[in-house]
Enzyme design. Structure first.
Site, short mmCIF file in Angstrom:
data_model
loop_
_atom_site.label_atom_id
_atom_site.label_comp_id
_atom_site.label_asym_id
_atom_site.label_seq_id
_atom_site.Cartn_x
_atom_site.Cartn_y
_atom_site.Cartn_z
N HIS A 77 0.74 -1.03 -0.28
CA HIS A 77 0.04 -0.22 0.23
C HIS A 77 0.80 1.66 -0.06
O HIS A 77 0.81 2.28 -0.18
CB HIS A 77 -0.88 -0.09 1.31
CG HIS A 77 -1.77 1.19 1.16
ND1 HIS A 77 -2.74 1.52 0.88
CD2 HIS A 77 -1.72 1.73 2.14
CE1 HIS A 77 -3.20 3.00 1.12
NE2 HIS A 77 -2.74 3.29 2.10
N ASP A 80 1.97 1.74 -3.33
CA ASP A 80 1.37 2.00 -4.52
C ASP A 80 1.25 3.64 -4.26
O ASP A 80 1.24 4.44 -5.09
CB ASP A 80 0.15 1.31 -3.98
CG ASP A 80 -1.06 1.97 -5.02
OD1 ASP A 80 -0.90 1.50 -5.84
OD2 ASP A 80 -2.39 2.18 -4.70
#
Length: 106
Positions: A77, A80
């Protein structure tokens, strides 16, 4: 995952999110025609991206030394968030240039 790695990951997320928010704030200023505020907002976004990248680089360097970081969903995450912040900033820079062109600002 140890606490140190969690802090590293949260730093990436924090810096990336701040950078993206600042870039969008700059775009909002462009939409209002407030072009004088944009350079400082984008400079601050760049500084946050640089800090996020430094943190990311420390993880890469640790892995190059043979330390294997635990890859978690949270780590993915964070990566990202950093990549989307960088891409958002690039796209926003283009949109700001378009707003300047439309408004006749050089």
């Amino acid at each position: 995952m140890n606490n140190e790695m969690e802090m590293i990951i949260f730093n990436i997320i924090n810096y990336a999110g701040t950078a993206k928010g600042l870039a969008y704030e700059a775009l909002n200023e462009a939409e209002k025609g407030n072009f004088d505020k944009i350079p400082e907002l984008m400079k601050e976004a760049d500084q946050n991206l640089l800090e996020a990248h430094k943190v990311q680089t420390s993880i890469i360097q640790a892995e190059a030394r043979g330390e294997k970081p635990e890859v978690s969903v949270l780590f993915v995450h964070a990566q990202d968030q950093l990549m989307t912040a960088m891409e958002s900033k690039t796209l926003i820079e283009s949109l700001i240039r378009m707003h300047k062109k439309i408004d006749g600002v050089k």
